[in-house]
Design a protein around this motif. Structure first.
Motif, PDB file in Angstrom:
ATOM      1  N   VAL A  79      -6.025  78.618  12.620  1.00 54.02           N
ATOM      2  CA  VAL A  79      -6.386  77.985  13.885  1.00 54.02           C
ATOM      3  C   VAL A  79      -7.874  78.208  14.139  1.00 54.02           C
ATOM      4  N   VAL A  80      -8.550  77.147  14.555  1.00 51.36           N
ATOM      5  CA  VAL A  80      -9.987  77.217  14.835  1.00 51.36           C
ATOM      6  C   VAL A  80     -10.216  78.212  15.977  1.00 51.36           C
ATOM      7  N   PRO A  81     -11.187  79.112  15.820  1.00 53.98           N
ATOM      8  CA  PRO A  81     -11.447  80.112  16.869  1.00 53.98           C
ATOM      9  C   PRO A  81     -11.782  79.468  18.215  1.00 53.98           C
ATOM     10  N   GLU A  82     -11.365  80.107  19.270  1.00 52.97           N
ATOM     11  CA  GLU A  82     -11.553  79.600  20.633  1.00 52.97           C
ATOM     12  C   GLU A  82     -13.016  79.294  20.942  1.00 52.97           C
ATOM     13  N   GLN A  83     -13.944  80.099  20.411  1.00 54.92           N
ATOM     14  CA  GLN A  83     -15.364  79.891  20.708  1.00 54.92           C
ATOM     15  C   GLN A  83     -15.900  78.579  20.119  1.00 54.92           C
ATOM     16  N   LEU A  84     -15.161  77.951  19.181  1.00 56.28           N
ATOM     17  CA  LEU A  84     -15.603  76.678  18.611  1.00 56.28           C
ATOM     18  C   LEU A  84     -15.038  75.460  19.359  1.00 56.28           C
ATOM     19  N   VAL A  85     -14.026  75.686  20.186  1.00 56.33           N
ATOM     20  CA  VAL A  85     -13.413  74.576  20.924  1.00 56.33           C
ATOM     21  C   VAL A  85     -14.472  73.900  21.801  1.00 56.33           C
ATOM     22  N   GLY A  86     -14.566  72.573  21.662  1.00 59.31           N
ATOM     23  CA  GLY A  86     -15.538  71.795  22.424  1.00 59.31           C
ATOM     24  C   GLY A  86     -16.858  71.594  21.691  1.00 59.31           C
ATOM     25  N   LYS A  87     -17.070  72.293  20.585  1.00 57.47           N
ATOM     26  CA  LYS A  87     -18.317  72.146  19.829  1.00 57.47           C
ATOM     27  C   LYS A  87     -18.173  71.047  18.782  1.00 57.47           C
ATOM     28  N   VAL A  88     -19.274  70.354  18.534  1.00 58.50           N
ATOM     29  CA  VAL A  88     -19.299  69.265  17.564  1.00 58.50           C
ATOM     30  C   VAL A  88     -19.009  69.811  16.164  1.00 58.50           C
ATOM     31  N   LYS A  89     -18.177  69.069  15.421  1.00 59.73           N
ATOM     32  CA  LYS A  89     -17.845  69.467  14.052  1.00 59.73           C
ATOM     33  C   LYS A  89     -19.058  69.256  13.156  1.00 59.73           C
ATOM     34  N   MET A  90     -19.407  70.312  12.432  1.00 59.49           N
ATOM     35  CA  MET A  90     -20.566  70.293  11.548  1.00 59.49           C
ATOM     36  C   MET A  90     -20.098  70.472  10.102  1.00 59.49           C
ATOM     37  N   ASP A  91     -20.985  70.182   9.180  1.00 62.64           N
ATOM     38  CA  ASP A  91     -20.705  70.244   7.742  1.00 62.64           C
ATOM     39  C   ASP A  91     -20.845  71.685   7.230  1.00 62.64           C
ATOM     40  N   VAL A  92     -20.160  72.624   7.858  1.00 64.01           N
ATOM     41  CA  VAL A  92     -20.343  74.053   7.598  1.00 64.01           C
ATOM     42  C   VAL A  92     -19.848  74.495   6.221  1.00 64.01           C
ATOM     43  N   LEU A  93     -18.996  73.721   5.579  1.00 63.90           N
ATOM     44  CA  LEU A  93     -18.484  74.115   4.269  1.00 63.90           C
ATOM     45  C   LEU A  93     -19.311  73.553   3.114  1.00 63.90           C
ATOM     46  N   ASN A  94     -20.391  72.849   3.437  1.00 61.54           N
ATOM     47  CA  ASN A  94     -21.250  72.306   2.392  1.00 61.54           C
ATOM     48  C   ASN A  94     -21.834  73.458   1.580  1.00 61.54           C
ATOM     49  N   PRO A  95     -21.800  73.369   0.239  1.00 64.21           N
ATOM     50  CA  PRO A  95     -22.350  74.461  -0.568  1.00 64.21           C
ATOM     51  C   PRO A  95     -23.873  74.615  -0.427  1.00 64.21           C
ATOM     52  N   ASP A  96     -24.549  73.580   0.049  1.00 60.84           N
ATOM     53  CA  ASP A  96     -25.993  73.640   0.282  1.00 60.84           C
ATOM     54  C   ASP A  96     -26.211  74.102   1.728  1.00 60.84           C
ATOM     55  N   SER A  97     -26.669  75.329   1.908  1.00 63.40           N
ATOM     56  CA  SER A  97     -26.811  75.893   3.254  1.00 63.40           C
ATOM     57  C   SER A  97     -27.746  75.071   4.145  1.00 63.40           C
ATOM     58  N   GLU A  98     -28.687  74.355   3.543  1.00 65.83           N
ATOM     59  CA  GLU A  98     -29.604  73.532   4.341  1.00 65.83           C
ATOM     60  C   GLU A  98     -28.909  72.317   4.955  1.00 65.83           C
ATOM     61  N   LEU A  99     -27.736  71.937   4.426  1.00 66.28           N
ATOM     62  CA  LEU A  99     -27.009  70.768   4.934  1.00 66.28           C
ATOM     63  C   LEU A  99     -25.871  71.144   5.882  1.00 66.28           C
ATOM     64  N   GLN A 100     -25.646  72.414   6.083  1.00 70.48           N
ATOM     65  CA  GLN A 100     -24.513  72.859   6.885  1.00 70.48           C
ATOM     66  C   GLN A 100     -24.659  72.577   8.373  1.00 70.48           C
ATOM     67  N   GLY A 101     -25.836  72.245   8.835  1.00 71.63           N
ATOM     68  CA  GLY A 101     -26.058  71.947  10.246  1.00 71.63           C
ATOM     69  C   GLY A 101     -25.873  70.474  10.593  1.00 71.63           C
ATOM     70  N   ARG A 102     -25.481  69.653   9.615  1.00 72.51           N
ATOM     71  CA  ARG A 102     -25.291  68.212   9.880  1.00 72.51           C
ATOM     72  C   ARG A 102     -23.955  67.968  10.568  1.00 72.51           C
ATOM     73  N   PRO A 103     -23.940  67.094  11.580  1.00 75.86           N
ATOM     74  CA  PRO A 103     -22.646  66.726  12.163  1.00 75.86           C
ATOM     75  C   PRO A 103     -21.829  65.906  11.160  1.00 75.86           C
TER      76      PRO A 103
END
Length: 174
Positions: free
Chosen positions: A76-100
């Motif tokens: 289950v997604v942690p409560e602190q993430l509820v309401g936040k825009v989904k980002m590309d956090v699993l991208n292996p390139d850390s520079e791309l992980q901030g993309r919606p």
């Protein structure tokens, strides 16, 4: 007189069939990707890019995390993430992980192999951060598209069926 009659007949014919989707449109257009988890459903826009076709996530059913939503590994997604825009956090390139995720290009390089089949593409899955080889098969009526992502050979993969949408707003998602 003949010209007017022929013109009227042509106008009626075009009006009758103007809303009909044909396979001549190919894979270009808007596609509804529905998954078992409705939080991951999306509208994909496939578009021509030079001699190939690419695709991007035009709209997510839920662009922000909602309470009770599960991550790719079933937690289950942690409560602190509820309401936040989904980002590309699993991208292996850390520079791309901030993309919606919304707006993200996920398909690259489809090339027509026949009137109903496209291949030689890749598809990026932001749910696991991996890129797969990809091919697509259009139904005879042009209203559904089977997308197969795979590793190595096509036998080692998974197929989803997407449904053509007439407009990008057809689902009424905000």
């Amino acid at each position: 007189m003949w010209i007017r009659a022929l013109s009227l007949l042509a106008s009626l014919f075009l009006a009758a069939f103007s809303g009909q989707v044909t396979t001549s449109q190919g894979i270009e257009g808007y596609w509804l990707k529905v998954t078992d988890d409705p939080h991951k459903s999306a509208i994909i826009h496939i578009f021509r890019n030079g001699t190939v076709y690419d695709g991007r996530i035009l709209k997510l059913r839920y662009p922000a995390f909602v309470a009770g939503e599960k991550s790719h590994d079933g937690r289950v997604v942690p409560e602190q993430l509820v309401g936040k825009v989904k980002m590309d956090v699993l991208n292996p390139d850390s520079e791309l992980q901030g993309r919606p995720i919304e707006g993200l290009q996920v398909i690259s390089g489809f090339r027509a192999e026949s009137a109903y089949e496209w291949g030689n593409a890749t598809i990026y899955n932001p749910e696991d951060g991996k890129t797969y080889k990809c091919k697509a098969t259009l139904s005879d009526d042009g209203d559904s598209l089977k997308i197969r992502g795979f590793i190595g050979i096509s036998l080692l993969g998974r197929t989803q069926t997407w449904t053509r949408l007439r407009t990008p707003d057809a689902m009424g998602w905000d």
